[in-house]
Design a protein around this motif. Structure first.
Motif, PDB file in Angstrom:
ATOM      1  N   ALA A  40       0.825  -1.204   0.000  1.00 22.50           N
ATOM      2  CA  ALA A  40       0.000   0.000   0.000  1.00 22.50           C
ATOM      3  C   ALA A  40       0.860   1.255   0.000  1.00 22.50           C
ATOM      4  CB  ALA A  40      -0.924  -0.018   1.216  1.00 22.50           C
ATOM      5  N   HIS A  41       1.974   1.212   0.736  1.00 21.37           N
ATOM      6  CA  HIS A  41       2.870   2.373   0.772  1.00 21.37           C
ATOM      7  C   HIS A  41       3.533   2.590  -0.589  1.00 21.37           C
ATOM      8  CE1 HIS A  41       5.516   5.360   2.515  1.00 21.37           C
ATOM      9  NE2 HIS A  41       6.551   4.738   1.978  1.00 21.37           N
ATOM     10  N   SER A  42       3.926   1.502  -1.241  1.00 17.80           N
ATOM     11  CA  SER A  42       4.594   1.629  -2.543  1.00 17.80           C
ATOM     12  C   SER A  42       3.648   2.148  -3.614  1.00 17.80           C
ATOM     13  CB  SER A  42       5.175   0.272  -2.971  1.00 17.80           C
ATOM     14  OG  SER A  42       4.137  -0.663  -3.184  1.00 17.80           O
ATOM     15  N   PHE A  43       2.356   1.866  -3.470  1.00 17.99           N
ATOM     16  CA  PHE A  43       1.365   2.389  -4.408  1.00 17.99           C
ATOM     17  C   PHE A  43       0.890   3.788  -4.020  1.00 17.99           C
ATOM     18  CE2 PHE A  43       0.948  -2.018  -5.794  1.00 17.99           C
ATOM     19  CZ  PHE A  43       0.759  -1.870  -7.155  1.00 17.99           C
ATOM     20  N   ARG A  44       1.529   4.377  -3.005  1.00 15.78           N
ATOM     21  CA  ARG A  44       1.238   5.740  -2.555  1.00 15.78           C
ATOM     22  C   ARG A  44      -0.228   5.912  -2.108  1.00 15.78           C
ATOM     23  NH1 ARG A  44       5.458   9.043  -3.654  1.00 15.78           N
ATOM     24  NH2 ARG A  44       6.992   8.295  -5.176  1.00 15.78           N
TER      25      ARG A  44
ATOM     26  N   ARG B 165      -5.305   3.878   3.968  1.00 14.65           N
ATOM     27  CA  ARG B 165      -4.704   2.677   4.561  1.00 14.65           C
ATOM     28  C   ARG B 165      -5.391   2.319   5.873  1.00 14.65           C
ATOM     29  NH1 ARG B 165       1.544   3.892   4.802  1.00 14.65           N
ATOM     30  NH2 ARG B 165       0.963   5.869   3.867  1.00 14.65           N
ATOM     31  N   LEU B 166      -5.730   3.353   6.645  1.00 19.37           N
ATOM     32  CA  LEU B 166      -6.403   3.096   7.919  1.00 19.37           C
ATOM     33  C   LEU B 166      -7.766   2.457   7.700  1.00 19.37           C
ATOM     34  CD1 LEU B 166      -6.708   3.485  11.008  1.00 19.37           C
ATOM     35  CD2 LEU B 166      -7.611   5.773  10.511  1.00 19.37           C
ATOM     36  N   TRP B 167      -8.573   3.032   6.786  1.00 11.94           N
ATOM     37  CA  TRP B 167      -9.940   2.569   6.611  1.00 11.94           C
ATOM     38  C   TRP B 167     -10.039   1.297   5.769  1.00 11.94           C
ATOM     39  CZ3 TRP B 167     -13.945   3.833   9.360  1.00 11.94           C
ATOM     40  CH2 TRP B 167     -13.965   5.050  10.029  1.00 11.94           C
ATOM     41  N   LEU B 168      -9.132   1.136   4.812  1.00  8.18           N
ATOM     42  CA  LEU B 168      -9.257   0.018   3.878  1.00  8.18           C
ATOM     43  C   LEU B 168      -8.365  -1.168   4.210  1.00  8.18           C
ATOM     44  CD1 LEU B 168      -9.371   2.065   0.543  1.00  8.18           C
ATOM     45  CD2 LEU B 168     -11.292   1.206   1.910  1.00  8.18           C
ATOM     46  N   LEU B 169      -7.383  -0.972   5.089  1.00  2.00           N
ATOM     47  CA  LEU B 169      -6.454  -2.069   5.384  1.00  2.00           C
ATOM     48  C   LEU B 169      -6.326  -2.334   6.882  1.00  2.00           C
ATOM     49  CD1 LEU B 169      -4.377  -4.155   4.535  1.00  2.00           C
ATOM     50  CD2 LEU B 169      -2.658  -2.332   4.431  1.00  2.00           C
ATOM     51  N   ILE B 170      -5.962  -1.309   7.652  1.00  2.00           N
ATOM     52  CA  ILE B 170      -5.636  -1.542   9.064  1.00  2.00           C
ATOM     53  C   ILE B 170      -6.877  -1.927   9.871  1.00  2.00           C
ATOM     54  CG2 ILE B 170      -4.741  -0.468  11.160  1.00  2.00           C
ATOM     55  CD1 ILE B 170      -2.968   1.274   9.376  1.00  2.00           C
ATOM     56  N   LEU B 171      -7.938  -1.114   9.779  1.00  2.00           N
ATOM     57  CA  LEU B 171      -9.136  -1.411  10.560  1.00  2.00           C
ATOM     58  C   LEU B 171      -9.810  -2.717  10.143  1.00  2.00           C
ATOM     59  CD1 LEU B 171     -10.791   2.091  11.128  1.00  2.00           C
ATOM     60  CD2 LEU B 171      -9.617   0.635  12.788  1.00  2.00           C
TER      61      LEU B 171
END
Length: 271
Positions: free
Chosen positions: A167-171, A177-183
């Motif tokens: 996710a970081h590499s795709f900027r 990232r918080l709403w779509l991955l971490i949570l």
């Protein structure tokens, strides 16, 4: 022919499973009530009431003004305390879980406060906040927040590092990232914490109302106990159990909806 027979057998098998589940769910409570009724008729203990006396006391005590004056305010404080615990626990858990230095600094402090029994804080809360609804909500939050906070921290820490780097590499922005991955990744642990917090919040709701209070479900149960109104006291305990069952069922519906993807993935892995 075999497929046709299997197709006909499936509804029958499903019906048998449903009947077995209903029998197991209803059979044990019916058996327990039957044993209780027999025991109460043969016992000379005045503190043991029978099912009929308990139901009569329940109807006369809680179906009426007491429900509006005592039960509804208690449920209101309980829900406010749970909402505040979820909001604060998840927000703080995400921040602490993402920042390792902050987590290492706060870990001893969190363990210290987590080890303090929340009922001990009731006199302190009464001195600081007075005998108010705010004090009772604070007492609920002081105990219910810990399972949510600690499970959120662990859930955030366990987020797949490869997915985070991707996710970081795709900027992808931090907010996305918080709403779509971490949570979503931490949501199974968060929901586990909320389930644990439900019972803690219900217990603290009752305890907070037993101290220098003049209304509420906990106050009413303590009042019945002090005045030797045994059937009414047991009816309050029965009402608490029913509230706990209702909260568990309602939370189960919400959990299945929120974690539908997670349970579906488990079913796929099982198959």
């Amino acid at each position: 022919m075999t497929a046709l027979g299997a197709g006909r057998a499936r509804p029958r098998d499903l019906g048998v499973r449903v009947a077995e589940n209903v029998l197991f769910a209803v059979g044990l409570p019916v058996l327990a009530v039957g044993l209780w009724a027999v025991w109460s008729t043969r016992s000379t203990n005045r503190f043991l009431v029978g099912p009929r006396a308990l139901l009569d006391a329940f109807r006369q005590t809680w179906i009426g003004p007491a429900f509006v004056d005592d039960v509804l305010p208690s449920l209101y404080r309980l829900l406010i305390g749970l909402f505040a615990s979820v909001l604060l626990g998840v927000a703080a858990g995400v921040v602490i879980g993402r920042l390792r230095p902050l987590r290492e600094i706060l870990e001893p402090l969190l363990e210290f406060f987590r080890a303090i029994p929340p009922p001990v804080l009731i006199p302190v809360a009464m001195l600081l906040l007075g005998i108010t609804d705010t004090m009772k909500v604070v007492v609920i939050v002081s105990g219910a927040i810990w399972p949510i906070l600690l499970n959120t921290i662990e859930g955030v820490r366990a987020t797949d590092s490869v997915m985070m780097e991707t996710a970081h590499s795709f900027r992808i922005s931090r907010w996305d990232r918080l709403w779509l991955l971490i949570l979503p990744a931490a949501s199974p642990r968060i929901m586990t914490g909320v389930r644990q917090a439900l019972s803690v919040a219900l217990i603290l709701m009752v305890i907070s109302e037993m101290f220098a209070s003049s209304a509420g479900l906990g106050y009413r149960i303590a009042y019945f106990q002090r005045n030797y109104l045994i059937a009414e006291m047991w009816s309050g305990i029965l009402l608490l159990g029913l509230i706990g069952v209702f909260l568990a069922v309602a939370f189960g519906v919400v959990e299945r909806r929120v974690l539908r993807w997670y349970h579906g993935m488990k079913e796929v892995n099982r198959g």
